[in-house]
Motif scaffolding. Structure first.
Motif, mmCIF file in Angstrom:
data_model
loop_
_atom_site.group_PDB
_atom_site.id
_atom_site.type_symbol
_atom_site.label_atom_id
_atom_site.label_comp_id
_atom_site.label_asym_id
_atom_site.label_seq_id
_atom_site.Cartn_x
_atom_site.Cartn_y
_atom_site.Cartn_z
ATOM 1 N N PHE A 141 0.823 -1.211 0.000
ATOM 2 C CA PHE A 141 0.000 0.000 0.000
ATOM 3 C C PHE A 141 0.856 1.259 0.000
ATOM 4 O O PHE A 141 1.994 1.250 0.421
ATOM 5 N N GLN A 142 0.233 2.343 -0.442
ATOM 6 C CA GLN A 142 0.974 3.605 -0.600
ATOM 7 C C GLN A 142 0.222 4.758 0.020
ATOM 8 O O GLN A 142 -0.980 4.883 -0.153
ATOM 9 N N THR A 143 0.944 5.621 0.722
ATOM 10 C CA THR A 143 0.374 6.903 1.139
ATOM 11 C C THR A 143 1.330 7.977 0.633
ATOM 12 O O THR A 143 2.537 7.883 0.860
ATOM 13 N N ILE A 144 0.787 8.939 -0.093
ATOM 14 C CA ILE A 144 1.657 9.980 -0.646
ATOM 15 C C ILE A 144 1.286 11.349 -0.056
ATOM 16 O O ILE A 144 0.194 11.527 0.476
ATOM 17 N N ASP A 145 2.214 12.270 -0.149
ATOM 18 C CA ASP A 145 1.919 13.662 0.202
ATOM 19 C C ASP A 145 1.380 14.324 -1.052
ATOM 20 O O ASP A 145 2.131 14.635 -1.974
ATOM 21 N N LEU A 146 0.071 14.540 -1.082
ATOM 22 C CA LEU A 146 -0.523 15.150 -2.264
ATOM 23 C C LEU A 146 -0.652 16.645 -2.026
ATOM 24 O O LEU A 146 -1.226 17.067 -1.023
ATOM 25 N N SER A 147 -0.087 17.425 -2.947
ATOM 26 C CA SER A 147 -0.147 18.873 -2.779
ATOM 27 C C SER A 147 -1.377 19.417 -3.519
ATOM 28 O O SER A 147 -1.485 19.329 -4.735
ATOM 29 N N ILE A 148 -2.323 19.960 -2.723
ATOM 30 C CA ILE A 148 -3.527 20.547 -3.325
ATOM 31 C C ILE A 148 -3.567 22.015 -2.915
ATOM 32 O O ILE A 148 -3.621 22.319 -1.718
ATOM 33 N N ASP A 149 -3.518 22.888 -3.891
ATOM 34 C CA ASP A 149 -3.503 24.332 -3.628
ATOM 35 C C ASP A 149 -2.478 24.696 -2.552
ATOM 36 O O ASP A 149 -2.776 25.420 -1.599
ATOM 37 N N GLY A 150 -1.297 24.135 -2.657
ATOM 38 C CA GLY A 150 -0.215 24.482 -1.741
ATOM 39 C C GLY A 150 -0.292 23.802 -0.377
ATOM 40 O O GLY A 150 0.605 23.948 0.445
ATOM 41 N N LYS A 151 -1.347 23.016 -0.136
ATOM 42 C CA LYS A 151 -1.433 22.285 1.138
ATOM 43 C C LYS A 151 -1.174 20.799 0.900
ATOM 44 O O LYS A 151 -1.538 20.265 -0.138
ATOM 45 N N ILE A 152 -0.537 20.182 1.903
ATOM 46 C CA ILE A 152 -0.240 18.756 1.757
ATOM 47 C C ILE A 152 -1.357 17.915 2.364
ATOM 48 O O ILE A 152 -1.732 18.117 3.515
ATOM 49 N N VAL A 153 -1.876 16.984 1.573
ATOM 50 C CA VAL A 153 -2.902 16.062 2.076
ATOM 51 C C VAL A 153 -2.351 14.643 1.957
ATOM 52 O O VAL A 153 -2.039 14.178 0.854
ATOM 53 N N LYS A 154 -2.221 13.963 3.097
ATOM 54 C CA LYS A 154 -1.763 12.556 3.060
ATOM 55 C C LYS A 154 -2.855 11.731 2.385
ATOM 56 O O LYS A 154 -4.000 11.695 2.846
ATOM 57 N N THR A 155 -2.502 11.078 1.286
ATOM 58 C CA THR A 155 -3.502 10.391 0.468
ATOM 59 C C THR A 155 -3.096 8.931 0.234
ATOM 60 O O THR A 155 -1.966 8.663 -0.192
#
Ligand code: GLN
Length: 357
Positions: A141-155
């Protein structure tokens, strides 16, 4: 942070990529252009969304295999992302360029600019994957740091069977996937799926071939009579978990109704997130799971639709009485909110505004 999420619940025709791709695109156009529904930040599609899923051999799927994050599904997602300025996650059959090449059941995430952000490979395989020569992901499994509008969302990403115990053999209580999501602090959990209906003739061992084909015909007829469903606001009668005690035996095939036996099962697989029976301090922030399933029939396999968005809010029952009343792990549990759900046999789009607190 606020996010608008859309799930496209499709009934792709096996091996008809062009037709499926054009039709899916036209549904988006109808929704976000003609009906002027406000466009989403993230669009999620099912497992093997545009090729269909139940290929019986490697030879059969071969012409539909796509080079890692470069093929027709990725290009379709890039076009969609650029048109509606959103992230797109789509399931597709991948052929890697390793030596020797390997086949994976994958989901690629594309940015609003059309850039490939991540390619996730299914870790836990279902029987059907093995029929077409699919390999397990080597890195689980994978969790990435997704950058949305300059904020990081662990996804985190999971594809269908990833939600189940490994090969249906691991202890049920290992909760491999949801345990991974909780441990890695995932706030957004994205799952393209081709999950079966509990009514699927393929899993009814006690039926004769004639009875099975009669059922298939009946389900097809029922599905013919339902229209595309747009659900872009929470309507109480659509999503209230009134059918909470529904068991596998009692589900009727009603295309426009969500199948709560599946939804409750998915909630159960997120048991580590249902904090009231867990340690009080486990979930400090909410987490949202997006389960985008498909519908339709492929030979004797009936898929279960019921695409849903779940909010694990970390809320605990206040009193002992409440705990007794709501203590079950299902959609009545106070620590999970069913933010919306589509029907079990209907193509549709589920759009919800969610908030990560
Ligand atoms: N066990 C799941 C089901 O019953 C898995 C299907 C899949 O991985 N596509 O539908």
């Amino acid at each position: 942070m606020k996010l608008r999420i859309a799930c496209l619940q499709l009934n792709p025709k096996l091996g008809e990529f062009e037709e499926n791709a054009n039709f899916a695109y036209s549904l988006l156009q109808e929704t976000f252009k003609e009906k002027q529904v406000k466009k989403p930040n993230l669009l999620v599609l099912p497992e093997l969304a545009l090729t269909g899923y139940n290929f019986q051999s490697q030879q059969w799927i071969e012409p539909f295999l796509e080079e890692t994050a470069k093929g027709a599904s990725t290009q379709w997602a890039q076009k969609v992302s650029r048109t509606w300025d959103c992230f797109t996650l789509i399931g597709y059959p991948e052929k890697s360029l390793e030596n020797p090449p390997r086949i994976y059941n994958s989901a690629v995430l594309v940015s609003p600019q059309g850039k490939v952000i991540n390619n996730y490979r299914k870790s836990f395989l279902y029987e059907a994957d093995e029929h077409w020569g699919c390999s397990e992901s080597s890195d689980r499994f994978q969790t990435i740091d997704l950058s949305i509008d300059g904020k990081i969302v662990k996804t985190s990403f999971g594809i269908c069977m990833d939600l189940n115990p490994y090969k249906f053999e691991a202890p049920f209580t290992d909760f491999e996937f949801s345990g991974h999501c909780l441990k890695t602090g995932a706030r957004l959990i994205l799952c393209p799926m081709a999950w079966l209906s509990p009514l699927s003739p393929s899993i009814k061992k006690d039926l004769s071939e004639i009875e099975k084909s009669r059922l298939e015909k009946l389900y097809l007829e029922k599905m013919d009579n339902v229209e595309f469903k747009l659900s872009n606001e929470l309507k109480k009668d659509e999503v209230l978990p009134t059918r909470i005690n529904e068991t596998l035996e009692t589900v009727n095939f009603e295309p426009s109704k969500p199948d709560y036996s599946n939804i409750n099962y998915w909630i159960l697989r997120f048991f580590p997130f249902l904090t009231h029976v867990y340690k009080r301090d486990v979930l400090k922030e909410n987490a949202v799971a997006v389960l985008c399933n498909r519908v339709g029939i492929e030979s004797d396999v009936l898929y279960g639709g019921s695409t849903t968005i779940l909010n694990f809010n970390g809320k605990l029952p206040a009193t002992q009485e409440e705990l007794e009343l709501y203590g079950q792990t299902n959609s009545l549990n106070p620590s999970v909110e069913v933010l919306g759900a589509l029907g079990m046999g209907q193509q549709g789009i589920l759009v919800r505004d969610i908030e990560l607190t």
